[in-house]
Design a protein around this motif. Structure first.
Motif, PDB file in Angstrom:
ATOM      1  N   TYR A 123       2.900  10.161  26.707  1.00  0.00           N
ATOM      2  CA  TYR A 123       2.161  11.291  27.252  1.00  0.00           C
ATOM      3  C   TYR A 123       3.097  12.381  27.732  1.00  0.00           C
ATOM      4  CZ  TYR A 123      -2.212   8.596  27.371  1.00  0.00           C
ATOM      5  OH  TYR A 123      -3.323   7.891  27.045  1.00  0.00           O
ATOM      6  N   ALA A 164       3.134  16.358  29.839  1.00  0.00           N
ATOM      7  CA  ALA A 164       2.687  16.823  31.159  1.00  0.00           C
ATOM      8  C   ALA A 164       1.178  17.021  31.216  1.00  0.00           C
ATOM      9  CB  ALA A 164       3.405  18.115  31.512  1.00  0.00           C
ATOM     10  N   VAL A 165       0.577  17.495  30.131  1.00  0.00           N
ATOM     11  CA  VAL A 165      -0.863  17.783  30.145  1.00  0.00           C
ATOM     12  C   VAL A 165      -1.657  16.495  30.312  1.00  0.00           C
ATOM     13  CG1 VAL A 165      -2.764  18.724  28.802  1.00  0.00           C
ATOM     14  CG2 VAL A 165      -0.550  19.849  28.742  1.00  0.00           C
ATOM     15  N   LYS A 166      -1.346  15.489  29.515  1.00  0.00           N
ATOM     16  CA  LYS A 166      -2.088  14.230  29.603  1.00  0.00           C
ATOM     17  C   LYS A 166      -1.780  13.501  30.909  1.00  0.00           C
ATOM     18  CE  LYS A 166      -2.903  13.236  24.766  1.00  0.00           C
ATOM     19  NZ  LYS A 166      -2.706  12.279  23.667  1.00  0.00           N
ATOM     20  N   CYS A 217      -1.126  14.906  33.721  1.00  0.00           N
ATOM     21  CA  CYS A 217      -1.879  15.620  34.743  1.00  0.00           C
ATOM     22  C   CYS A 217      -3.326  15.137  34.755  1.00  0.00           C
ATOM     23  CB  CYS A 217      -1.805  17.124  34.482  1.00  0.00           C
ATOM     24  SG  CYS A 217      -2.631  18.107  35.738  1.00  0.00           S
ATOM     25  N   ARG A 218      -3.913  14.942  33.587  1.00  0.00           N
ATOM     26  CA  ARG A 218      -5.293  14.441  33.504  1.00  0.00           C
ATOM     27  C   ARG A 218      -5.388  13.025  34.077  1.00  0.00           C
ATOM     28  NH1 ARG A 218      -6.257  16.126  27.359  1.00  0.00           N
ATOM     29  NH2 ARG A 218      -6.285  18.377  27.656  1.00  0.00           N
ATOM     30  N   SER A 228      -1.206  19.970  39.369  1.00  0.00           N
ATOM     31  CA  SER A 228      -1.305  20.954  38.297  1.00  0.00           C
ATOM     32  C   SER A 228      -0.325  20.573  37.192  1.00  0.00           C
ATOM     33  CB  SER A 228      -0.987  22.357  38.814  1.00  0.00           C
ATOM     34  OG  SER A 228       0.376  22.428  39.189  1.00  0.00           O
ATOM     35  N   ILE A 229      -0.507  21.173  36.043  1.00  0.00           N
ATOM     36  CA  ILE A 229       0.375  20.881  34.909  1.00  0.00           C
ATOM     37  C   ILE A 229       1.795  21.309  35.228  1.00  0.00           C
ATOM     38  CG2 ILE A 229       0.849  21.415  32.492  1.00  0.00           C
ATOM     39  CD1 ILE A 229      -2.162  21.762  32.103  1.00  0.00           C
ATOM     40  N   LYS A 230       1.931  22.470  35.870  1.00  0.00           N
ATOM     41  CA  LYS A 230       3.277  22.967  36.217  1.00  0.00           C
ATOM     42  C   LYS A 230       4.010  22.013  37.153  1.00  0.00           C
ATOM     43  CE  LYS A 230       3.430  27.036  34.205  1.00  0.00           C
ATOM     44  NZ  LYS A 230       4.441  27.430  33.262  1.00  0.00           N
ATOM     45  N   GLN A 262       5.121  19.069  35.109  1.00  0.00           N
ATOM     46  CA  GLN A 262       6.252  19.490  34.281  1.00  0.00           C
ATOM     47  C   GLN A 262       7.544  19.530  35.083  1.00  0.00           C
ATOM     48  OE1 GLN A 262       4.944  23.300  32.827  1.00  0.00           O
ATOM     49  NE2 GLN A 262       4.182  22.461  30.894  1.00  0.00           N
TER      50      GLN A 262
END
Length: 114
Positions: free
Chosen positions: A21, A23-25, A27-28, A38-40, A43
């Motif tokens: 995974y 950063a986006v996944k 984060c979810r 948050s995604i940032k 990351q």
């Protein structure tokens, strides 16, 4: 303290995903587990820990337009020169008699004029 705990959660979620995974996944997953982020932020924590997801490039159907390497072997020993093509044309498409010419369907035509 909370900063290090969040880093630990990011690393744990990353390892649970078998390092797949990004950063986006992540984060979810973390938001679903009750850790707001948050995604940032994910990351940033991944970059600090040197975590990078496994990325597989999608298949590209385009041909290789680069040069052919010299070490490739002509396994079938085929000759792709123009002399072979000219011999084939004379053998299959020209009548043995020099004055007559056959078209591709094998029909003889009249005399050729110079």
């Amino acid at each position: 303290m909370e900063y290090e705990e969040f880093s630990r959660k990011v690393k744990q979620a990353f390892e649970d995903s078998k390092r797949r995974y990004g950063a986006v996944k992540l984060c979810r997953v973390l938001n679903g587990a009750g850790t707001p982020c948050s995604i940032k932020r994910v990351q940033r924590h991944m970059a600090e820990q040197g975590l990078r997801s496994v990325v597989v490039k999608k298949y590209s159907h385009h041909a290789n337009h680069g040069s052919i390497l010299d070490d490739k072997v002509n396994i079938l020993k085929r000759d792709f020169g123009t002399e072979t093509i000219i011999k084939m044309v004379h053998r299959y498409y020209l009548h043995p008699c020099a004055e007559r010419r056959m078209d591709l369907s094998g029909v003889c035509h009249g005399f050729l004029k110079p």
